[in-house]
Design an enzyme around this catalytic site. Structure first.
Site, mmCIF file in Angstrom:
data_model
loop_
_atom_site.group_PDB
_atom_site.id
_atom_site.type_symbol
_atom_site.label_atom_id
_atom_site.label_comp_id
_atom_site.label_asym_id
_atom_site.label_seq_id
_atom_site.Cartn_x
_atom_site.Cartn_y
_atom_site.Cartn_z
ATOM 1 N N GLY A 18 -2.679 -1.842 15.313
ATOM 2 C CA GLY A 18 -2.973 -1.510 13.927
ATOM 3 C C GLY A 18 -2.541 -0.091 13.616
ATOM 4 O O GLY A 18 -1.706 0.496 14.312
ATOM 5 N N VAL A 19 -3.132 0.481 12.578
ATOM 6 C CA VAL A 19 -2.751 1.819 12.127
ATOM 7 C C VAL A 19 -2.924 2.846 13.240
ATOM 8 O O VAL A 19 -1.984 3.582 13.588
ATOM 9 C CB VAL A 19 -3.578 2.232 10.897
ATOM 10 C CG1 VAL A 19 -3.236 3.663 10.489
ATOM 11 C CG2 VAL A 19 -3.325 1.283 9.735
ATOM 12 N N LYS A 38 -2.368 13.050 11.549
ATOM 13 C CA LYS A 38 -1.134 13.403 10.827
ATOM 14 C C LYS A 38 -0.570 14.735 11.322
ATOM 15 O O LYS A 38 0.648 14.934 11.331
ATOM 16 C CB LYS A 38 -1.390 13.480 9.320
ATOM 17 C CG LYS A 38 -1.933 12.206 8.706
ATOM 18 C CD LYS A 38 -1.225 10.961 9.213
ATOM 19 C CE LYS A 38 -2.011 9.705 8.884
ATOM 20 N NZ LYS A 38 -3.086 9.390 9.822
ATOM 21 N N HIS A 71 18.743 12.234 -9.471
ATOM 22 C CA HIS A 71 19.755 12.005 -8.435
ATOM 23 C C HIS A 71 20.198 13.347 -7.854
ATOM 24 O O HIS A 71 20.400 14.300 -8.591
ATOM 25 C CB HIS A 71 20.969 11.283 -9.027
ATOM 26 C CG HIS A 71 22.099 11.135 -8.059
ATOM 27 N ND1 HIS A 71 22.103 10.158 -7.081
ATOM 28 C CD2 HIS A 71 23.241 11.850 -7.899
ATOM 29 C CE1 HIS A 71 23.219 10.285 -6.365
ATOM 30 N NE2 HIS A 71 23.936 11.291 -6.852
ATOM 31 N N ALA A 126 -8.035 0.775 20.257
ATOM 32 C CA ALA A 126 -7.895 0.917 18.799
ATOM 33 C C ALA A 126 -7.884 -0.467 18.162
ATOM 34 O O ALA A 126 -6.896 -0.887 17.562
ATOM 35 C CB ALA A 126 -6.610 1.677 18.464
ATOM 36 N N VAL A 127 -9.004 -1.164 18.301
ATOM 37 C CA VAL A 127 -9.079 -2.544 17.831
ATOM 38 C C VAL A 127 -9.758 -2.676 16.469
ATOM 39 O O VAL A 127 -10.009 -3.778 16.006
ATOM 40 C CB VAL A 127 -9.811 -3.438 18.863
ATOM 41 C CG1 VAL A 127 -9.026 -3.498 20.159
ATOM 42 C CG2 VAL A 127 -11.223 -2.923 19.127
#
Length: 479
Positions: A190-191, A58, A452, A277-278
């Site tokens: 995937g991720v 991240k 809002h 990355a499996v």
């Protein structure tokens, strides 16, 4: 024989360290075993998530997203003189600093809560005895009233693409690439594959993702998968589905030739780096002695019930080593649940309401069931969908890709699933999870006052849309 503990946790990842802290907070004499050490022999706490998974990935995603925004600041009227450049080494160093700070933070929490850290590899023997073997081969055995197995998971390796230092990488190696490759191959959409592909695509790398399955993101709602595929294509992520890697070849120690087969037959590409990355598998090898009494399935997962109890009284297992999604937040909540149970409290996780997130941009997030799952179960549903392109705050942020999709039961109005593609989908999905945890109806969300202007209003509008009453888009139904 050394001290006896009320609780011994094996593994200091997001499940294990949270379980240990919670148990200590509840007044239980607690120890946590961790075998991961740094180059100085010190314990590395936080597991895969903190060190080579969630947090560092991240950090890189955020850095490259800021880089992308700076490159396109002119949309806000901001003029940047000269080319915007990225110092990749500085980006990686920032990632490492964040990881280091959080690792020290976990160590501080152990100290503050009185958790005893036992450095070494833990193995459960019969009678709830835990053997801890240090890096130098010495071992000690400890007695425990309760044992929590939180050994985590490791990357799956595939024979056609054996890891090769600096060239063919797993998720840990992918986080330490210190210069922008011209061409990057990724096996697995995937991720991890999508997130790492996004990091380098933003820096100008030509990214090719090979996915063996014929469907893109089969676990996601089809509307989410379709929208994501369209957006990733615009971002120049070349995602090839139905493409199975059959072999790799190192060329002159600098490049990787990747061979694969798809509907067109045998194909190949040449890349500078290849990320494998499996998926991941439970890290249970060496965890259990023959007399432990704990059972594994054919894939190495530990058998547990809904409260993470194994077949041995007083022995529990949590996180990636047991059934369910391999998610840090799932592991942490299981750790808290088990600690509470050990302390004599009643606790249970609602496994039907665990969010899943992919931190690309836009982000993909969902909780509950997909439209396809519900239809297959014969559930009568109604669907509300609202695009961020019609949301004022998203327009102001120049972040209008995606939508909120809300699925409710047609008969009871209960919300059964929420699926989001959007800039801050990871933050919005928590609102949906809270609503579903409290058995919210679509009407409950319709009657809730959302501030809002916020992107959260898209959840409100999607709930309204389920009955054809959305305000800021054309409606299909009339009152």
């Amino acid at each position: 024989m050394s001290d006896k503990f009320d609780v011994i946790v094996i593994g200091a990842g997001p499940g294990g360290y949270v379980a240990a802290i919670r148990a200590a907070q509840l007044g239980l004499k607690t120890a946590c075993v961790e075998k991961w050490v740094d180059d100085k022999g010190g314990a590395v706490l936080g597991g895969t998530c903190l060190n080579v998974g969630c947090i560092p990935s991240k950090a890189l995603l955020e850095s490259t997203h800021q880089f992308h925004n700076a490159q396109h600041a002119d949309v806000h009227g901001i003029q940047v003189s000269g080319d915007v450049t990225m110092d990749v080494k500085a980006m990686v160093a920032r990632k490492d600093k964040i990881v280091g700070n959080l690792t020290m933070g976990v160590a501080g929490l152990f100290k503050a809560n009185g958790v005893t850290l036992l450095q070494g590899a833990g193995k459960l023997h019969g009678g709830k005895k835990v053997e801890v073997t240090a890096a130098d081969g010495t071992s000690n055995t400890y007695d425990a009233e309760n044992v929590i197995l939180a050994s985590g998971s490791i990357p799956v390796e595939i024979p056609p693409a054996p890891l090769t230092e600096g060239l063919i990488l797993d998720n840990e190696g992918a986080l330490n690439i210190n210069e922008t490759p011209k061409r990057l191959g990724v096996i697995g959409a995937g991720v991890i594959g999508l997130e790492m592909g996004s990091v380098w695509a933003r820096l100008g790398t030509e990214v090719t993702v090979l996915e063996a399955m014929d469907d893109f993101l089969p676990a996601a709602d089809k509307d989410v998968a379709k929208e994501a595929a369209k957006i990733f294509k615009k971002q120049k992520l070349d995602i090839k589905v139905g493409a199975r890697c059959t072999g790799t070849e190192i060329i002159d120690g600098k490049e990787v030739k990747v061979k694969y087969t798809d509907a067109k037959g045998d194909q190949e590409i040449v890349v500078d780096k290849l990320i494998v990355a499996v998926g991941r598998k439970p890290q249970t090898q060496g965890l259990l002695a023959d007399d432990s009494g704990v059972s594994l399935d054919e894939r190495g997962f530990i058998f547990v019930n809904e409260q993470c109890q194994t077949g041995v009284p007083g022995v529990y297992a949590i996180g990636d080593s047991v059934r369910g999604p391999m998610l840090a937040h799932k592991a942490s909540e299981e750790g808290i649940m088990v600690a509470d149970i050990v302390a004599g409290h009643h606790a249970q996780i609602n496994y039907d309401v665990i969010p899943s997130i992919i931190y690309t941009h836009p982000e993909l997030a969902w909780v509950g069931k997909t439209e396809q799952e519900l239809k297959a179960e014969g559930v009568k549903i109604k669907v509300g969908k609202f695009p961020f392109a019609a949301n004022g705050r998203a327009m102001a942020a120049n972040d209008t890709d995606g939508f909120v999709k809300l699925i409710a039961c047609e008969e009871t109005d209960r919300v059964l699933g929420v699926h989001i593609v959007g800039g801050i989908a990871s933050e919005l999905i928590g609102q949906a999870a809270i609503a579903m945890e409290f058995c919210s109806s679509a009407e409950d969300l319709q009657m809730t006052v959302f501030a809002h202007p916020t992107v959260s209003e898209a959840i409100h509008e999607a709930a309204l849309a389920a009955d054809g009453h959305a305000i800021h888009m054309a409606n299909r139904k009339k009152r």
